[in-house]
Design a protein around this motif. Structure first.
Motif, PDB file in Angstrom:
ATOM      1  N   PRO A   2       0.831  -1.213   0.000  1.00  0.00           N
ATOM      2  CA  PRO A   2       0.000   0.000   0.000  1.00  0.00           C
ATOM      3  C   PRO A   2       0.861   1.258   0.000  1.00  0.00           C
ATOM      4  O   PRO A   2       2.056   1.198   0.330  1.00  0.00           O
ATOM      5  N   PRO A   3       0.287   2.418  -0.373  1.00  0.00           N
ATOM      6  CA  PRO A   3       1.047   3.673  -0.286  1.00  0.00           C
ATOM      7  C   PRO A   3       1.452   3.959   1.158  1.00  0.00           C
ATOM      8  O   PRO A   3       0.946   3.350   2.101  1.00  0.00           O
ATOM      9  N   GLY A   4       2.354   4.910   1.328  1.00  0.00           N
ATOM     10  CA  GLY A   4       2.802   5.276   2.665  1.00  0.00           C
ATOM     11  C   GLY A   4       1.713   5.958   3.465  1.00  0.00           C
ATOM     12  O   GLY A   4       0.596   6.191   2.988  1.00  0.00           O
ATOM     13  N   ASP A   5       2.046   6.337   4.690  1.00  0.00           N
ATOM     14  CA  ASP A   5       1.058   6.965   5.577  1.00  0.00           C
ATOM     15  C   ASP A   5       0.511   8.266   5.001  1.00  0.00           C
ATOM     16  O   ASP A   5      -0.621   8.660   5.285  1.00  0.00           O
ATOM     17  N   ASP A   6       1.332   8.956   4.174  1.00  0.00           N
ATOM     18  CA  ASP A   6       0.890  10.217   3.592  1.00  0.00           C
ATOM     19  C   ASP A   6       0.107  10.006   2.303  1.00  0.00           C
ATOM     20  O   ASP A   6      -0.268  10.960   1.629  1.00  0.00           O
ATOM     21  N   GLY A   7      -0.113   8.739   1.949  1.00  0.00           N
ATOM     22  CA  GLY A   7      -0.878   8.445   0.735  1.00  0.00           C
ATOM     23  C   GLY A   7      -0.053   8.489  -0.524  1.00  0.00           C
ATOM     24  O   GLY A   7      -0.565   8.231  -1.624  1.00  0.00           O
ATOM     25  N   ARG A   8       1.241   8.803  -0.410  1.00  0.00           N
ATOM     26  CA  ARG A   8       2.110   8.886  -1.589  1.00  0.00           C
ATOM     27  C   ARG A   8       2.859   7.574  -1.758  1.00  0.00           C
ATOM     28  O   ARG A   8       3.126   6.855  -0.803  1.00  0.00           O
ATOM     29  N   MET A  45      14.880   1.375   2.316  1.00  0.00           N
ATOM     30  CA  MET A  45      14.514   0.027   1.848  1.00  0.00           C
ATOM     31  C   MET A  45      13.003  -0.084   1.656  1.00  0.00           C
ATOM     32  O   MET A  45      12.518  -0.620   0.665  1.00  0.00           O
ATOM     33  N   ILE A  46      12.263   0.446   2.636  1.00  0.00           N
ATOM     34  CA  ILE A  46      10.802   0.372   2.587  1.00  0.00           C
ATOM     35  C   ILE A  46      10.280   1.148   1.384  1.00  0.00           C
ATOM     36  O   ILE A  46       9.441   0.666   0.618  1.00  0.00           O
ATOM     37  N   GLU A  47      10.813   2.366   1.195  1.00  0.00           N
ATOM     38  CA  GLU A  47      10.321   3.218   0.113  1.00  0.00           C
ATOM     39  C   GLU A  47      10.693   2.662  -1.254  1.00  0.00           C
ATOM     40  O   GLU A  47       9.914   2.752  -2.208  1.00  0.00           O
ATOM     41  N   ASP A  48      11.890   2.082  -1.361  1.00  0.00           N
ATOM     42  CA  ASP A  48      12.292   1.491  -2.635  1.00  0.00           C
ATOM     43  C   ASP A  48      11.395   0.316  -2.998  1.00  0.00           C
ATOM     44  O   ASP A  48      11.014   0.141  -4.155  1.00  0.00           O
ATOM     45  N   ALA A  49      11.076  -0.517  -2.008  1.00  0.00           N
ATOM     46  CA  ALA A  49      10.192  -1.653  -2.262  1.00  0.00           C
ATOM     47  C   ALA A  49       8.806  -1.174  -2.665  1.00  0.00           C
ATOM     48  O   ALA A  49       8.184  -1.719  -3.580  1.00  0.00           O
ATOM     49  N   ARG A  50       8.335  -0.110  -1.997  1.00  0.00           N
ATOM     50  CA  ARG A  50       7.015   0.420  -2.307  1.00  0.00           C
ATOM     51  C   ARG A  50       6.993   1.002  -3.728  1.00  0.00           C
ATOM     52  O   ARG A  50       6.047   0.799  -4.492  1.00  0.00           O
ATOM     53  N   ARG A 106      -6.867  -2.314  -9.663  1.00  0.00           N
ATOM     54  CA  ARG A 106      -6.267  -3.613 -10.007  1.00  0.00           C
ATOM     55  C   ARG A 106      -4.997  -3.860  -9.202  1.00  0.00           C
ATOM     56  O   ARG A 106      -4.145  -4.643  -9.606  1.00  0.00           O
ATOM     57  N   LEU A 107      -4.870  -3.195  -8.078  1.00  0.00           N
ATOM     58  CA  LEU A 107      -3.683  -3.318  -7.239  1.00  0.00           C
ATOM     59  C   LEU A 107      -3.807  -4.523  -6.316  1.00  0.00           C
ATOM     60  O   LEU A 107      -4.897  -4.813  -5.796  1.00  0.00           O
ATOM     61  N   PHE A 108      -2.697  -5.193  -6.080  1.00  0.00           N
ATOM     62  CA  PHE A 108      -2.682  -6.388  -5.231  1.00  0.00           C
ATOM     63  C   PHE A 108      -3.191  -6.081  -3.831  1.00  0.00           C
ATOM     64  O   PHE A 108      -4.027  -6.799  -3.279  1.00  0.00           O
ATOM     65  N   TYR A 109      -2.698  -4.994  -3.240  1.00  0.00           N
ATOM     66  CA  TYR A 109      -3.014  -4.729  -1.826  1.00  0.00           C
ATOM     67  C   TYR A 109      -4.481  -4.391  -1.610  1.00  0.00           C
ATOM     68  O   TYR A 109      -4.975  -4.477  -0.477  1.00  0.00           O
ATOM     69  N   PRO A 158      -5.076  -1.524   5.487  1.00  0.00           N
ATOM     70  CA  PRO A 158      -4.173  -2.602   5.057  1.00  0.00           C
ATOM     71  C   PRO A 158      -2.924  -2.670   5.940  1.00  0.00           C
ATOM     72  O   PRO A 158      -2.413  -1.643   6.392  1.00  0.00           O
ATOM     73  N   PHE A 159      -2.455  -3.887   6.168  1.00  0.00           N
ATOM     74  CA  PHE A 159      -1.179  -4.057   6.877  1.00  0.00           C
ATOM     75  C   PHE A 159      -0.060  -3.778   5.889  1.00  0.00           C
ATOM     76  O   PHE A 159       0.007  -4.378   4.813  1.00  0.00           O
ATOM     77  N   ASP A 160       0.816  -2.858   6.240  1.00  0.00           N
ATOM     78  CA  ASP A 160       1.882  -2.431   5.329  1.00  0.00           C
ATOM     79  C   ASP A 160       3.054  -3.414   5.403  1.00  0.00           C
ATOM     80  O   ASP A 160       3.961  -3.267   6.219  1.00  0.00           O
TER      81      ASP A 160
END
Length: 434
Positions: A78-84, A96-101, A115-118, A397-399
């Motif tokens: 899912p997007p980050g806490d700020d929705g981005r 690491m987290i942001e690159d994976a996202r 059509r997103l997995f999350y 969603p669980f991030d």
């Protein structure tokens, strides 16, 4: 000719490996598409692309290194806490987290928002992630049952292979008789190699395992009916106590452990015996349990692998093998002096065992494995239901992306272990023939 057969065995194993990987990823692909998730890529292997073709919205391809595969699904996190999707940070763990996202959204197109997995319900995500390992399990079970029922496997039979001359405690590890050793009961009763045991104390004998248990449970006189030269023959034997190897739940010897039981003094002949469906299912269950126990025992095998990798220790026959070691064994199978049908059966068993290992390994609840994503979706479902029950706001969603630093550590451990196994496979490989 031997070299050619060795190469043939390696090629067959590699093809089986590639099919197993493709079959695994097909499970993910088919269920993802079934639930409307966009899948831009379906790849077998890693590294440079050798061949690819686009069909519809998905690119299908084969890469150079056949050590795995993947499908790329849009919106794994899912997007980050700020929705981005992406917000850079100087923290290496946050990076690491942001690159994976960001990687989960790098092929985002207009219309993909739904059509997103999350965005799929947790149970759907669990199905998508479980489908890959499940395909390996289905393939393993199918091959195992097919081989057991169609080809048969080497099995101890009720035909006598050898008759001992005297009674020797198995812990003494000697074959020759000494003065004072009593005659073995089978030898004293006149039993001969080639006799097939039909009855033990009036009960029909159908398999070696049951007969072995009856022998070990009996001390004193016993009536045994054998078939010799096509005719039944009744023998009267007097079983005595002796120290013999302890057996585990599968009827296999427990190394270094002995028990005192009834003793006859024979060894069974081995033959290829086809299993009926119930027998095959029962043996399949034993194989599954053995595979699970082997997975749990992997950490204890690391010191032995380390010694084998440096060439300073013997390689255990049950030592973990990588792709290189398994390919070598696959080649060796086709050089064994056994019927061609059993060469094929043994090679199929190797492929089935590889698929069973893939299933068990991928079900570990650790990222980046499928089991880690399953655990994440399960936790999300549990906390959402808990919040609803307690009338609290939906936690959303669980991030799973927040677990990426742990995933990188797990991946690093797996890579180190893979390199260790590779070194051991090259320096001190596991061999079929001693």
């Amino acid at each position: 000719m031997t070299t050619l057969m060795f190469i043939l065995g390696i090629v067959i194993f590699v093809l089986g490996l590639l099919f197993s990987i493709a079959w695994h990823e097909l499970g993910h692909l088919s269920t993802a598409k079934m639930f409307g998730i966009r899948v831009p890529q379906y790849m077998v292997g890693f590294g440079p692309t050798l061949w690819s073709r686009r069909k519809g919205e998905t690119e299908y391809g084969i890469k150079a290194i056949p050590l795995g595969g993947y499908i790329r699904m849009i919106g794994m996190f899912p997007p980050g806490d700020d929705g981005r999707v992406r917000q850079r940070s100087t923290s290496p763990f946050r990076g690491m987290i942001e690159d994976a996202r960001a990687a989960a959204y790098e092929e985002l197109q207009p219309g993909d928002e739904k059509r997103l997995f999350y965005t799929r319900k947790p149970w759907k995500r669990i199905i998508v992630m479980f489908a890959g390992p499940a395909m390996n399990l289905i393939l393993a079970v199918g091959i195992f049952l097919g081989v057991l029922m169609a080809f048969g496997i080497p099995t101890s039979t009720t035909t006598v292979a050898t008759v001992q001359e005297c009674v020797v405690a198995q812990s003494e590890e000697r074959d020759e008789c000494r003065a004072g050793d009593p005659a073995a009961p089978a030898n004293e009763a006149g039993m001969l190699p080639g006799d097939t045991i039909l009855e033990f104390n009036g009960e029909p004998v159908t398999d070696w395992g049951t007969l072995q248990q009856d022998i070990r449970a009996t001390v004193g006189p016993a009536d045994i009916t054998v078939e010799r030269d096509g005719a039944p023959l009744d023998l009267r034997v007097n079983l005595i106590e002796n120290q013999v190897a302890k057996l585990d739940g599968n009827g296999e010897w427990v190394e270094g452990e002995y028990v005192t039981t009834g003793f006859l003094g024979i060894s069974p002949a081995s033959g290829i015996v086809k299993q009926d469906f119930p027998e095959a299912v029962d043996r399949m269950g034993d194989i599954m349990v053995t595979g699970f126990e082997a997975l749990l025992a992997v950490p204890s095998k690391v010191p032995g692998l380390w010694d084998a990798a440096w060439g300073v220790g013997e390689r255990d026959q049950d030592s973990p093998m990588g792709v290189v070691g398994a390919a070598r064994v696959g080649g060796e199978i086709f050089t064994l002096d056994i019927p061609a049908s059993q060469q094929v059966a043994t090679a199929l068993f190797l492929v089935a065992g590889f698929n069973l290992s893939l299933f068990l390994f991928n079900m570990l609840p650790l990222l980046p494995l499928d089991g880690g994503h399953i655990a994440g979706a399960g936790w999300e479902s549990a906390r959402r239901k808990g919040a609803k029950l307690l009338r609290r706001p939906d936690p959303g969603p669980f991030d799973v992306a927040r677990m990426m630093p742990v995933a990188y550590v797990v991946a690093a451990v797996f890579i180190c272990f893979t390199l260790l196994v590779l070194a051991a496979d090259i320096v001190t490989p596991v061999r079929l023939a001693g």
